[in-house]
Design a protein around this motif. Structure first.
Motif, mmCIF file in Angstrom:
data_model
loop_
_atom_site.group_PDB
_atom_site.id
_atom_site.type_symbol
_atom_site.label_atom_id
_atom_site.label_comp_id
_atom_site.label_asym_id
_atom_site.label_seq_id
_atom_site.Cartn_x
_atom_site.Cartn_y
_atom_site.Cartn_z
ATOM 1 N N ARG A 140 -11.795 -6.769 1.284
ATOM 2 C CA ARG A 140 -10.978 -7.855 1.828
ATOM 3 C C ARG A 140 -9.802 -8.098 0.892
ATOM 4 O O ARG A 140 -9.929 -8.058 -0.332
ATOM 5 N N TYR A 141 -8.661 -8.389 1.487
ATOM 6 C CA TYR A 141 -7.454 -8.663 0.703
ATOM 7 C C TYR A 141 -6.568 -9.617 1.487
ATOM 8 O O TYR A 141 -6.277 -9.387 2.667
ATOM 9 N N GLY A 142 -6.157 -10.681 0.816
ATOM 10 C CA GLY A 142 -5.263 -11.644 1.429
ATOM 11 C C GLY A 142 -3.827 -11.361 1.025
ATOM 12 O O GLY A 142 -3.523 -11.200 -0.161
ATOM 13 N N LEU A 143 -2.946 -11.278 1.986
ATOM 14 C CA LEU A 143 -1.542 -11.000 1.704
ATOM 15 C C LEU A 143 -0.923 -12.125 0.889
ATOM 16 O O LEU A 143 -1.220 -13.302 1.117
ATOM 17 N N PRO A 144 -0.037 -11.791 -0.062
ATOM 18 C CA PRO A 144 0.578 -12.844 -0.890
ATOM 19 C C PRO A 144 1.602 -13.645 -0.100
ATOM 20 O O PRO A 144 2.230 -13.145 0.840
ATOM 21 N N GLU A 145 1.808 -14.865 -0.512
ATOM 22 C CA GLU A 145 2.719 -15.765 0.196
ATOM 23 C C GLU A 145 4.147 -15.261 0.185
ATOM 24 O O GLU A 145 4.903 -15.479 1.141
ATOM 25 N N ILE A 146 4.539 -14.546 -0.867
ATOM 26 C CA ILE A 146 5.926 -14.106 -0.990
ATOM 27 C C ILE A 146 6.345 -13.187 0.152
ATOM 28 O O ILE A 146 7.521 -13.142 0.524
#
Length: 508
Positions: A140-146
């Protein structure tokens, strides 16, 4: 022989013509390769190295070997790839090289790797990324806000990653969005849809959505105008979306999307697969979307009786909707129609172009008796617009068709077909008498101008069919006068397949 070796052979001449090509052409050549593979060509000359080191398209892919039903994961190969990506992205950061496209495929992202992936995405955003694709094969990996403040981003495709629960939204150029995941955050997705000028939206495997409005908010003259009731004000510009594809998981849930037909005046392509849409939703969308040209509906089990009315529709596909009992179609500009359904389904085509290419793939029972050709003929005659009939064999058939009983089943002429296609005949293991009965049942209900078979060189059933046709086997009423071989093609010859397509022209 690798790409670098091929180029080296050309360069052994007195003039290195390839290296003299303009840089943008060298970039185009290298962009077609994985970035690591393209790096091997960079050793050929300084010109090639300069082109590779500044190439604006980066393709980083971890290729897993599939063995014994499982993916073979290699830690060393992954570590080498991570090191190569990090070194490359650091160079692009220092030199400020432009990045127009970046594709990233990784086996998994753990806590150790996450900061590195975040850094790579940050560099891509700072270097004016326009197209970004990321695929996770596991974990699992959450995309960064940037990533969601990338003003230059036009294309975003994410597979098996998570959207942040909140982010600063500044995707003012995003036109193409593809999300393949079952962990979408509803609020974040709504924000993207509301504030981005999407032209294409592809959503697959969402789960647990309650309501997603499309559109909900729209930027107007630099400001934001919100309409909680879903209505569109006169000063609100039309939503630019042209294509919407939805592939769902849970057909039992209510339909979560609020598609505002008054705003979606540019929508031309609409696709549903495994979606919990209802008959009313299909009717409303087909009638209200005034420029809709293509509609595809597949495996939507809530549909029972649909009415499709559209003055703009050119392409229609209705396939594998298990509960569908009736479909009424009024589409005066229809050019392509493809249908997979039970023979007992009631289909009514009110209007369509005379040269509409209408194809029907038959869902047949495991056993073929006299009831089968009688039902098929009734279906074809009543619909009276199919020009092509396709039969795909996915399991062995028990074929018993009595010609004497067919003689008493009806006096109408066989239905005229442009083409009858047979697929997967290698699964059949019939006797000659059984196959003769099957063909006679088919030819009793329809007379095709062309019979085509996609088969295998070792297909015994296909050889037997050809032998029967060569003997000019007679139907119960009309003899088969002549057979001519129209073409024999090897569609997959370059992939070392023995598959071929035989097309026979039949004269009745």
């Amino acid at each position: 022989m690798g790409f670098g070796e091929n180029v080296a052979k050309v360069q052994r001449g007195t003039i290195d013509r390839i290296s003299e090509l303009p840089e943008f052409i060298l970039h185009t050549i290298l962009s077609m390769l994985d970035t690591e593979e393209a790096g091997r060509a960079s050793v050929l000359s300084k010109r090639w190295y300069d082109a590779w080191s500044s190439i604006p398209v980066l393709n980083f892919h971890y290729f897993q070997k599939y063995r014994y039903g499982l993916y073979d994961y290699n830690d060393d190969a992954n570590d080498r790839l991570v090191g190569f990506i990090d070194k490359t992205m650091e160079r692009y950061f220092r030199q400020k090289y432009r990045i127009t496209k970046m594709c990233l495929t990784l086996p998994k992202v753990d806590e150790k790797l996450k900061p590195l992936v975040d850094k790579w995405i940050m560099i891509a955003v700072q270097n004016q990324i326009q197209k970004f694709e990321i695929q996770l094969l596991g974990g699992r990996y959450g995309l960064p806000e940037i990533l969601f403040s990338a003003k230059s981003l036009k294309y975003l495709k994410c597979s098996n990653v998570e959207l942040p629960y909140y982010a600063t939204m500044d995707l003012v150029s995003l036109e193409y969005l593809t999300l393949l995941t079952n962990t979408l955050d509803e609020g974040m997705l709504q924000e993207i849809i509301s504030f981005s000028p999407l032209v294409e939206l592809y959503i697959a495997y969402d789960k647990g959505f309650k309501t997603i409005s499309l559109p909900w908010m729209k930027k107007v003259n630099g400001g934001v105008e919100s309409h909680g009731n879903g209505t569109m004000q006169s000063n609100l510009q039309e939503y630019p979306l042209q294509k919407f594809v939805y592939i769902g998981l849970d057909e039992k849930s209510p339909w979560p999307w609020n598609l505002n037909v008054a705003a979606l005046k540019n929508l031309r392509n609409l696709e549903f697969e495994c979606a919990p849409i209802t008959d009313d939703i299909v009717s409303e969308l087909s009638y209200g979307l005034v420029v809709l040209e293509s509609l595809k509906i597949s495996a939507c089990s809530k549909l029972e009786c649909i009415n499709i009315s559209s003055n703009s529709l050119k392409q229609l596909e209705i396939t594998d909707n298990s509960e569908l009992k009736k479909a009424t179609i009024d589409a005066p500009k229809l050019l392509e129609f493809y249908c997979i359904c039970e023979v007992g389904t009631s289909l009514s085509l009110i209007r369509a172009l005379d040269h509409c290419n209408a194809r029907f793939l038959l869902l047949y029972p495991d056993s073929v008796t006299n009831v089968w050709p009688v039902a098929l003929k009734k279906f074809l005659v009543e619909t009276n617009f199919f020009k092509s009939l396709e039969i795909e064999f996915t399991s062995p058939l028990e074929m018993v068709v009595e010609e004497d009983q067919l003689r008493n089943a009806g006096t109408g002429l066989p239905y005229k077909l442009r083409e009858l296609k047979l697929f997967g005949t290698s699964i059949l293991t019939p006797t000659k008498s059984s196959l003769v009965a099957f063909l006679n049942g088919l030819f009793w209900c329809c007379h095709p101008d062309v019979l085509s078979m996609t088969t295998d060189l070792q297909d015994a059933a296909a050889k037997l069919i050809l032998s029967i046709l060569k003997e000019k086997t007679e139907c119960w009423k009309d003899p088969l006068k002549s057979i001519e071989v129209e073409s024999i093609e090897y569609p997959r010859l370059l992939s070392h397949s023995s598959e071929l397509e035989i097309r026979l022209r039949l004269s009745w």
